[in-house]
Design an enzyme around this catalytic site. Structure first.
Site, short mmCIF file in Angstrom:
data_model
loop_
_atom_site.label_atom_id
_atom_site.label_comp_id
_atom_site.label_asym_id
_atom_site.label_seq_id
_atom_site.Cartn_x
_atom_site.Cartn_y
_atom_site.Cartn_z
N ASP A 191 -38.30 13.70 28.76
CA ASP A 191 -39.09 11.88 28.34
C ASP A 191 -38.27 11.33 30.36
OD1 ASP A 191 -38.44 8.77 27.44
OD2 ASP A 191 -37.94 9.97 25.85
N GLY A 237 -39.57 13.35 33.20
CA GLY A 237 -41.16 13.43 33.39
C GLY A 237 -42.31 11.85 32.95
N ASP A 238 -43.17 12.23 33.84
CA ASP A 238 -44.46 11.56 32.28
C ASP A 238 -45.14 12.27 31.97
OD1 ASP A 238 -46.92 10.45 32.07
OD2 ASP A 238 -45.91 8.54 34.03
N ARG A 277 -43.49 9.12 17.11
CA ARG A 277 -44.26 7.70 17.13
C ARG A 277 -43.86 7.58 18.69
NH1 ARG A 277 -38.99 4.88 14.32
NH2 ARG A 277 -37.61 7.22 15.36
N HIS A 302 -49.01 6.56 18.58
CA HIS A 302 -49.50 4.97 18.02
C HIS A 302 -49.23 4.14 18.81
CE1 HIS A 302 -45.58 4.15 15.92
NE2 HIS A 302 -45.06 4.11 17.51
C1 LIG Z 1 -40.95 5.10 20.46
S1 LIG Z 1 -39.81 5.81 21.41
C2 LIG Z 1 -40.05 7.74 20.42
C3 LIG Z 1 -38.83 8.22 20.70
C4 LIG Z 1 -38.50 9.77 19.84
N1 LIG Z 1 -39.93 10.33 19.46
C5 LIG Z 1 -38.76 9.42 18.14
O1 LIG Z 1 -39.59 9.33 17.29
O2 LIG Z 1 -37.58 8.71 18.06
C6 LIG Z 1 -41.34 5.96 22.49
C7 LIG Z 1 -40.54 7.84 23.37
O3 LIG Z 1 -41.81 7.81 24.47
C8 LIG Z 1 -41.14 7.42 26.21
N2 LIG Z 1 -42.06 7.34 26.91
C9 LIG Z 1 -42.68 6.48 26.80
N3 LIG Z 1 -43.89 6.52 28.07
C10 LIG Z 1 -43.92 7.92 28.11
C11 LIG Z 1 -44.30 8.60 29.23
N4 LIG Z 1 -45.04 8.49 29.77
N5 LIG Z 1 -43.36 10.08 29.68
C12 LIG Z 1 -42.34 10.22 28.90
N6 LIG Z 1 -41.83 9.72 28.08
C13 LIG Z 1 -42.30 7.76 28.16
C14 LIG Z 1 -39.79 6.64 25.94
O4 LIG Z 1 -39.00 6.43 27.21
C15 LIG Z 1 -39.84 6.21 24.39
O5 LIG Z 1 -37.82 7.73 24.17
#
Ligand SMILES: C[S@@+](CC[C@H](N)C(=O)[O-])C[C@H]1O[C@@H](n2cnc3c(N)ncnc32)[C@H](O)[C@@H]1O
Length: 400
Positions: free
Chosen positions: A264, A290-291, A307, A310
């Site tokens: 994350d 990371g991204d 999640r 979406h």
């Molecule tokens: C809606 S939450 C979902 C978290 C988990 N997968 C769940 O279902 O509970 C979205 C997650 O995506 C991460 N996120 C958003 N953009 C991201 C990116 N470009 N790279 C890595 N993580 C990212 C956010 O920090 C967040 O923790």
């Protein structure tokens, strides 16, 4: 059906005036593979899985209506119009820690007003209203008491929904106030309201980020996943954008020889580390920041995307799925956990969260077929769709 999968109506319901929704009787028995309808592969699992809602396709449409409504159209309009009064009422009671104070023995409006520094008669009206809709019970003479609903609003309750209620009552409520702007312009209402895309906003606002991570840390559908999908043959499960790590913990607890990688953004990793340590799983999890638009950790055999898709465009989903495809071992599996858009005319939480994703990040929920198409474009073969609670689904695909 309310947001937490409870059927509306009936005693203790927050919506006592609303007719009970017809209950679907079947779980899905067929799904589609490469466009052809095939039986769903379902593994046997011990214990009852309350896999909440059958697949949208199998839901019976209420006669003469695409959603459950009261007899009177005027009453319907009324109920639709005043829905936010209940959500704000619950929010204010939660913010003032009314459930905690009631739990500690302060049960009259006088005692509660003193404990929360509030205006007594206004607070009395709120308490009376919340009793009327099943959030509390009692009155000012006998004292107000908690119901199973308000117990979930306490900080210390197992499966507390406090963070969720605060998030929905504050940032999300303000964002929804700009729905008209969103619909007119296509700009996500959250971004317009806070002058920042949502995840950039969280990166700058620690307290809100902590609360958002808290809202993501649990969910009954997390527990369902290892019951409907066997992880015991996975050596390494990579949870892409795994947030607080709640889902990964459920998987690892169910499958003791499996290791996990939680991936994350940097500002999320610390709280994930803390949460996973509390569940005594830290020695089986590596944390990588990371991204995901650049790359994802390599070497896993199962990749979870819960999640995530979406909030992304089709192009960006294909890019992310291809990143997983490149990183995973041959024969690897990707599991997408999302709500799906039901066939038109049927009701599902997928439709509600479709709107919510639009408001927050300009995202959208997709149909099962949309996901199958995304898998095919990214080098995966769709295998099965498994229902979880709260109208969530796990869509399983194999690396081709
Ligand atoms: C809606 S939450 C979902 C978290 C988990 N997968 C769940 O279902 O509970 C979205 C997650 O995506 C991460 N996120 C958003 N953009 C991201 C990116 N470009 N790279 C890595 N993580 C990212 C956010 O920090 C967040 O923790």
């Amino acid at each position: 059906m309310d947001r937490f999968g409870q059927v509306r109506g009936g005693p203790g319901s927050a919506f006592p005036w609303t007719a009970t929704a017809p209950q679907p009787s079947k779980t899905p028995s067929r799904t589609r593979l490469n466009g052809k309808r095939v039986p769903v592969t379902r593994r046997k699992h011990a214990g009852a899985v309350r896999c909440g809602t059958p697949h949208p396709r199998n839901r019976r449409k209420p006669k003469g209506s695409s959603r459950t409504m009261n007899e009177s159209p005027a009453r319907n309009v009324f109920d639709l119009m005043i829905g936010y009064w209940a959500s704000q009422g619950v929010y204010v009671a939660t913010k003032l820690e009314i459930p905690e104070h009631i739990d500690s023995g302060k049960t009259t409006s006088q005692e509660l007003a003193a404990a929360t520094d509030s205006h007594q008669h206004s607070l009395f009206q709120l308490l009376r209203f919340l009793s009327g809709i099943g959030v509390l019970q009692g009155d000012d003479e006998q004292g107000f008491h908690l119901t199973p609903t308000s117990k979930l609003l306490k900080k210390d309750s197992a499966e507390s929904l406090r963070d969720l209620v605060l998030m929905y009552g504050e940032e999300f409520y303000r964002a929804w106030g700009n729905l008209l702007h969103n619909v007119r312009t296509g700009e996500p209402a959250f971004e317009f309201t806070f002058d920042s895309p949502m995840y950039a906003y969280f990166a700058e606002n620690q307290e809100s980020a902590r609360r958002f991570d808290g809202t993501m840390s649990g969910g009954s559908f997390f527990r369902d996943l290892p019951r409907v999908h066997d992880f015991s043959k996975s050596d390494t499960v990579v949870d892409i954008a795994g947030g607080a790590g709640g889902l990964l913990c459920e998987v690892l607890e169910a499958s003791p020889r499996t290791r996990g990688i939680l991936f994350d953004r940097g500002h999320v990793i610390d709280s994930a580390r803390e949460g996973i340590a509390k569940r005594k799983l830290a020695d089986r999890v590596s944390f990588v920041e990371g991204d995901y638009t650049d790359s994802v950790p390599s070497g896993g055999d199962t990749y979870l995307l819960s999640r995530i898709l979406h909030s992304r465009t089709d192009e960006s989903c294909v890019n992310l799925l291809k990143n997983c495809h490149r990183a995973m071992k041959p024969g690897g599996t990707v599991i997408v956990v999302e709500r799906t858009i039901p066939p038109s005319g049927t009701s599902s939480l997928g439709l509600w969260f479709d709107m919510h994703m639009m408001v927050l990040v300009g995202g959208a929920e997709r149909s099962e077929q949309d996901y199958i198409d995304l898998f095919e474009r990214s080098g995966f073969t769709f295998e099965e769709i498994l229902p979880l609670s709260l109208d969530m689904y796990a869509l399983v695909a194999k690396r081709t």
